[in-house]
Write an enzyme that holds these catalytic residues in place. Structure first.
Site, PDB file in Angstrom:
ATOM      1  N   GLU A  91       0.841  -1.202   0.000  1.00 57.21           N
ATOM      2  CA  GLU A  91       0.000   0.000   0.000  1.00 57.21           C
ATOM      3  C   GLU A  91       0.876   1.252   0.000  1.00 57.21           C
ATOM      4  O   GLU A  91       1.962   1.255   0.571  1.00 57.21           O
ATOM      5  CB  GLU A  91      -0.911  -0.003   1.231  1.00 57.21           C
ATOM      6  CG  GLU A  91      -1.884  -1.172   1.185  1.00 57.21           C
ATOM      7  CD  GLU A  91      -2.922  -1.150   2.312  1.00 57.21           C
ATOM      8  OE1 GLU A  91      -4.082  -1.462   2.008  1.00 57.21           O
ATOM      9  OE2 GLU A  91      -2.578  -0.823   3.456  1.00 57.21           O
ATOM     10  N   CYS A 104       3.661   8.554   1.233  1.00 55.80           N
ATOM     11  CA  CYS A 104       4.217   7.638   2.229  1.00 55.80           C
ATOM     12  C   CYS A 104       4.386   6.293   1.533  1.00 55.80           C
ATOM     13  O   CYS A 104       3.397   5.666   1.154  1.00 55.80           O
ATOM     14  CB  CYS A 104       3.254   7.550   3.407  1.00 55.80           C
ATOM     15  SG  CYS A 104       3.763   6.368   4.673  1.00 55.80           S
ATOM     16  N   CYS A 111       6.488  -6.947   7.051  1.00 59.15           N
ATOM     17  CA  CYS A 111       7.653  -6.497   7.818  1.00 59.15           C
ATOM     18  C   CYS A 111       8.031  -7.590   8.802  1.00 59.15           C
ATOM     19  O   CYS A 111       7.172  -8.256   9.362  1.00 59.15           O
ATOM     20  CB  CYS A 111       7.346  -5.205   8.566  1.00 59.15           C
ATOM     21  SG  CYS A 111       8.785  -4.559   9.476  1.00 59.15           S
ATOM     22  N   CYS A 115       6.666  -5.337  15.493  1.00 58.24           N
ATOM     23  CA  CYS A 115       6.212  -4.382  16.515  1.00 58.24           C
ATOM     24  C   CYS A 115       4.737  -4.675  16.800  1.00 58.24           C
ATOM     25  O   CYS A 115       3.944  -4.799  15.862  1.00 58.24           O
ATOM     26  CB  CYS A 115       6.400  -2.947  16.034  1.00 58.24           C
ATOM     27  SG  CYS A 115       8.106  -2.631  15.521  1.00 58.24           S
ATOM     28  N   CYS A 118       1.646  -2.594  15.342  1.00 54.98           N
ATOM     29  CA  CYS A 118       1.683  -2.183  13.931  1.00 54.98           C
ATOM     30  C   CYS A 118       1.045  -3.255  13.054  1.00 54.98           C
ATOM     31  O   CYS A 118       1.418  -4.432  13.123  1.00 54.98           O
ATOM     32  CB  CYS A 118       3.134  -1.951  13.528  1.00 54.98           C
ATOM     33  SG  CYS A 118       3.355  -1.720  11.752  1.00 54.98           S
ATOM     34  N   GLY A 161       6.905  -1.937   5.934  1.00 53.58           N
ATOM     35  CA  GLY A 161       8.270  -2.452   5.915  1.00 53.58           C
ATOM     36  C   GLY A 161       9.269  -1.616   6.680  1.00 53.58           C
ATOM     37  O   GLY A 161       9.008  -0.464   7.047  1.00 53.58           O
ATOM     38  N   GLU A 162      10.424  -2.215   6.923  1.00 58.41           N
ATOM     39  CA  GLU A 162      11.512  -1.543   7.635  1.00 58.41           C
ATOM     40  C   GLU A 162      12.592  -1.189   6.600  1.00 58.41           C
ATOM     41  O   GLU A 162      13.305  -2.068   6.106  1.00 58.41           O
ATOM     42  CB  GLU A 162      12.064  -2.472   8.731  1.00 58.41           C
ATOM     43  CG  GLU A 162      13.390  -2.064   9.326  1.00 58.41           C
ATOM     44  CD  GLU A 162      13.467  -0.609   9.762  1.00 58.41           C
ATOM     45  OE1 GLU A 162      12.486  -0.068  10.334  1.00 58.41           O
ATOM     46  OE2 GLU A 162      14.511   0.026   9.513  1.00 58.41           O
ATOM     47  N   SER A 193      12.248   6.496   7.985  1.00 56.36           N
ATOM     48  CA  SER A 193      11.968   6.135   9.368  1.00 56.36           C
ATOM     49  C   SER A 193      12.418   4.704   9.633  1.00 56.36           C
ATOM     50  O   SER A 193      12.079   3.785   8.888  1.00 56.36           O
ATOM     51  CB  SER A 193      10.462   6.262   9.613  1.00 56.36           C
ATOM     52  OG  SER A 193      10.130   5.769  10.897  1.00 56.36           O
ATOM     53  N   SER A 216      11.906   5.267  15.269  1.00 58.16           N
ATOM     54  CA  SER A 216      10.699   4.910  16.008  1.00 58.16           C
ATOM     55  C   SER A 216      11.112   4.452  17.397  1.00 58.16           C
ATOM     56  O   SER A 216      11.638   3.356  17.558  1.00 58.16           O
ATOM     57  CB  SER A 216       9.967   3.780  15.288  1.00 58.16           C
ATOM     58  OG  SER A 216       9.562   4.245  14.023  1.00 58.16           O
ATOM     59  N   LEU A 217      10.877   5.296  18.360  1.00 56.85           N
ATOM     60  CA  LEU A 217      11.385   5.014  19.708  1.00 56.85           C
ATOM     61  C   LEU A 217      10.283   4.380  20.574  1.00 56.85           C
ATOM     62  O   LEU A 217      10.423   3.272  21.048  1.00 56.85           O
ATOM     63  CB  LEU A 217      11.884   6.319  20.320  1.00 56.85           C
ATOM     64  CG  LEU A 217      12.854   6.198  21.471  1.00 56.85           C
ATOM     65  CD1 LEU A 217      14.088   5.397  21.085  1.00 56.85           C
ATOM     66  CD2 LEU A 217      13.266   7.592  21.957  1.00 56.85           C
ATOM     67  N   HIS A 218       9.234   5.107  20.815  1.00 57.12           N
ATOM     68  CA  HIS A 218       8.017   4.622  21.503  1.00 57.12           C
ATOM     69  C   HIS A 218       8.179   4.265  22.975  1.00 57.12           C
ATOM     70  O   HIS A 218       7.175   4.147  23.685  1.00 57.12           O
ATOM     71  CB  HIS A 218       7.394   3.426  20.772  1.00 57.12           C
ATOM     72  CG  HIS A 218       7.110   3.687  19.327  1.00 57.12           C
ATOM     73  ND1 HIS A 218       6.253   4.690  18.916  1.00 57.12           N
ATOM     74  CD2 HIS A 218       7.577   3.103  18.198  1.00 57.12           C
ATOM     75  CE1 HIS A 218       6.201   4.683  17.589  1.00 57.12           C
ATOM     76  NE2 HIS A 218       7.002   3.748  17.134  1.00 57.12           N
ATOM     77  N   ASN A 292      -2.749   4.586  16.596  1.00 57.22           N
ATOM     78  CA  ASN A 292      -3.836   4.240  15.676  1.00 57.22           C
ATOM     79  C   ASN A 292      -4.273   2.808  15.956  1.00 57.22           C
ATOM     80  O   ASN A 292      -3.431   1.960  16.250  1.00 57.22           O
ATOM     81  CB  ASN A 292      -3.356   4.360  14.224  1.00 57.22           C
ATOM     82  CG  ASN A 292      -3.187   5.808  13.792  1.00 57.22           C
ATOM     83  OD1 ASN A 292      -3.986   6.665  14.170  1.00 57.22           O
ATOM     84  ND2 ASN A 292      -2.145   6.084  13.030  1.00 57.22           N
ATOM     85  N   CYS A 335      -0.540   5.904  10.353  1.00 56.29           N
ATOM     86  CA  CYS A 335       0.730   5.261  10.694  1.00 56.29           C
ATOM     87  C   CYS A 335       0.465   3.885  11.275  1.00 56.29           C
ATOM     88  O   CYS A 335      -0.345   3.711  12.167  1.00 56.29           O
ATOM     89  CB  CYS A 335       1.459   6.065  11.762  1.00 56.29           C
ATOM     90  SG  CYS A 335       1.832   7.728  11.275  1.00 56.29           S
TER      91      CYS A 335
HETATM   92  N1  SAH Z   1       9.440   0.467   9.773  1.00 57.54           N
HETATM   93  C1  SAH Z   1       9.662   1.852   9.918  1.00 57.54           C
HETATM   94  C2  SAH Z   1       8.782   2.710   9.051  1.00 57.54           C
HETATM   95  C3  SAH Z   1       7.339   2.307   8.892  1.00 57.54           C
HETATM   96  S1  SAH Z   1       6.291   2.474  10.278  1.00 57.54           S
HETATM   97  C4  SAH Z   1       9.534   2.242  11.366  1.00 57.54           C
HETATM   98  O1  SAH Z   1       9.028   1.459  12.142  1.00 57.54           O
HETATM   99  O2  SAH Z   1       9.977   3.328  11.704  1.00 57.54           O
HETATM  100  C5  SAH Z   1       5.985   4.250  10.360  1.00 57.54           C
HETATM  101  C6  SAH Z   1       5.733   4.754  11.773  1.00 57.54           C
HETATM  102  O3  SAH Z   1       4.426   4.374  12.251  1.00 57.54           O
HETATM  103  C7  SAH Z   1       6.719   4.230  12.799  1.00 57.54           C
HETATM  104  O4  SAH Z   1       7.129   5.264  13.632  1.00 57.54           O
HETATM  105  C8  SAH Z   1       5.888   3.243  13.551  1.00 57.54           C
HETATM  106  O5  SAH Z   1       6.406   2.965  14.817  1.00 57.54           O
HETATM  107  C9  SAH Z   1       4.556   3.935  13.586  1.00 57.54           C
HETATM  108  N2  SAH Z   1       3.435   3.077  13.946  1.00 57.54           N
HETATM  109  C10 SAH Z   1       3.326   1.743  13.778  1.00 57.54           C
HETATM  110  N3  SAH Z   1       2.120   1.317  14.212  1.00 57.54           N
HETATM  111  C11 SAH Z   1       1.456   2.417  14.676  1.00 57.54           C
HETATM  112  C12 SAH Z   1       0.182   2.613  15.244  1.00 57.54           C
HETATM  113  N4  SAH Z   1      -0.668   1.617  15.414  1.00 57.54           N
HETATM  114  N5  SAH Z   1      -0.169   3.874  15.586  1.00 57.54           N
HETATM  115  C13 SAH Z   1       0.680   4.904  15.380  1.00 57.54           C
HETATM  116  N6  SAH Z   1       1.907   4.785  14.857  1.00 57.54           N
HETATM  117  C14 SAH Z   1       2.295   3.543  14.512  1.00 57.54           C
HETATM  118 FE1  SF4 Z   2       7.859  -2.902  10.774  1.00 54.27          FE
HETATM  119 FE2  SF4 Z   2       7.893  -0.296  11.317  1.00 54.27          FE
HETATM  120 FE3  SF4 Z   2       5.662  -1.735  11.641  1.00 54.27          FE
HETATM  121 FE4  SF4 Z   2       7.709  -2.095  13.301  1.00 54.27          FE
HETATM  122  S1  SF4 Z   2       6.492  -0.225  13.064  1.00 54.27           S
HETATM  123  S2  SF4 Z   2       6.500  -3.710  12.345  1.00 54.27           S
HETATM  124  S3  SF4 Z   2       9.417  -1.829  11.925  1.00 54.27           S
HETATM  125  S4  SF4 Z   2       6.682  -1.319   9.713  1.00 54.27           S
END
Ligand code: SAH
Ligand code: SF4
Length: 350
Positions: A91, A104, A111, A115, A118, A161-162, A193, A216-218, A292, A335
């Site tokens: 997508e 985007c 991936c 995480c 996600c 994807g990463e 990212s 992506s720290l979180h 989200n 996201c």
């Molecule tokens: N794999 C890379 C880039 C794609 S994800 C990464 O993880 O950075 C893009 C962003 O969306 C990342 O910061 C990810 O942590 C965040 N993300 C993933 N799931 C999410 C969710 N459910 N709500 C908000 N942000 C989310």
């Molecule tokens: Fe992959 Fe980024 Fe989603 Fe983590 S947040 S599963 S690295 S796409």
């Protein structure tokens, strides 16, 4: 069949030399595709018909087939589900708020990082995309915008994807988009990212690229970060921050940290304080976004009040923070919501 979009300029040069074409044709074709955004060789009017036909016959000019399209209720976010040549699906999203036109893009089908919150992580890894498949997503929207007398202003590598797990192809795509002879898209308007693959952050730093880096720290404690982002076990915070610090020193660039706020988990004053300790003296900015929703994660988005409190806590420690607005969540284009395993969930419009 070889995709045109997988060729570097030098590879195209070699191919045309093999075809005994004059050298200047290379630039004409390159400009036709990447600058003038021709859909295929048929539309490159600067080259002879026989060459157009040979290009068409021997190379593929469009491996992405749009299979579904969704538009958010405010009309500002669009998501396209593309089928790749082997039937895999990805997508890509286009957002248009105020003067910005941001795409985007995805770098992998699925991936491998897992995480927990996600949707892409929840679907698992399918395969890497090629540089050409990454580039084509951008060209798709660039062509469409051009037809409406508009243009892309930003590219974020934040789709499925990463990107640093598919480093070579991702950076080859960035180079292609960056190329002044063609698409000529400024590095500083591109953001990659990463979930925090330390060796690749080191490599990115060594290459001194001017592309923006987001991490992506979180979470700012290892226990919590490992619970949310399993890759933290391999690359814990100490290693991650050492790499990020090195990146900032090498490039003199500021890094962005992404933080999806989950009620009662990572929106606490303790997390804000822990982050402040790690980030001390680091040129950084934190983007927080209320989580989200995704199918397999039960955590809830932080309330507006708690998000504001988290921002205030970071700022009291001297860390700049922006609360981002959730976009496109009504079509699962927000996201972390991109997934195609049962992607038929997407809303079909028109
Ligand atoms: N794999 C890379 C880039 C794609 S994800 C990464 O993880 O950075 C893009 C962003 O969306 C990342 O910061 C990810 O942590 C965040 N993300 C993933 N799931 C999410 C969710 N459910 N709500 C908000 N942000 C989310
Ligand atoms: Fe992959 Fe980024 Fe989603 Fe983590 S947040 S599963 S690295 S796409």
């Amino acid at each position: 069949m070889l995709s045109f979009y997988d060729l570097t300029f030098e590879q195209l040069e070699a191919l045309l030399a093999e075809w005994e074409q004059p050298r200047y044709r290379v630039l004409q074709i390159w400009q036709g595709v990447y600058r003038d955004l021709a859909v295929g060789p048929g539309a490159i009017t600067t080259i002879p018909r026989a060459l157009r036909e040979r290009l068409q016959a021997e190379l593929s000019f469009g491996s992405l087939k749009p299979r579904m399209e969704a538009k958010s209720s405010d009309g500002q976010t669009r998501k396209i589900l593309f089928e790749l040549s082997d039937g895999r699906e990805i997508e890509t999203v286009l957002m248009g708020y105020e003067a910005r036109r941001t795409t985007c893009i995805s770098t992998q089908a699925g991936c491998a990082m897992g995480c927990v919150f996600c949707a892409t992580g929840q679907m698992g890894f399918r395969r890497h995309l090629s540089a050409g498949e990454i580039v084509e997503q951008v060209l798709w929207f660039a062509r469409e915008l051009k037809a409406a007398d508009d243009h892309l202003t930003n590219i974020v590598v934040m789709g499925m994807g990463e990107p640093f797990h598919n480093y070579e192809a991702t950076l080859a795509a960035v180079d292609r988009l960056n190329d002044a002879r063609g698409f000529n898209f400024g590095s500083r308007r591109i953001t990659i990212s990463t979930v925090g693959l330390v060796p690749m952050i080191e490599r990115f730093a060594a290459e001194k690229r001017q592309v923006n880096l987001a991490v992506s720290l979180h979470a700012a404690t290892d226990d919590l970060r490992t619970e949310l982002l399993p890759i933290n076990k391999k690359y814990p915070l100490a290693k991650l921050f050492a790499a990020v610090r090195h990146y900032c020193d090498e490039t003199h660039r500021r890094v962005t940290f992404e933080w999806a706020l989950i009620e009662g988990k990572n929106d606490t004053p303790e997390q804000a304080r822990a982050l402040a300790l790690w980030a001390k003296g680091l040129p950084c900015h934190v983007n927080v976004i209320p989580l989200n929703p995704t199918r397999d994660y039960a955590g809830q988005a932080t309330t507006r009040e708690r998000a504001a409190a988290f921002k205030a806590a970071l700022e009291s420690h001297g860390i700049p923070c922006t609360i981002r607005v959730r976009r496109g969540i009504d079509i699962n284009a927000g996201c972390g919501q991109l997934a195609v395993e049962d992607g038929r969930r997407a809303v079909v419009v028109d």
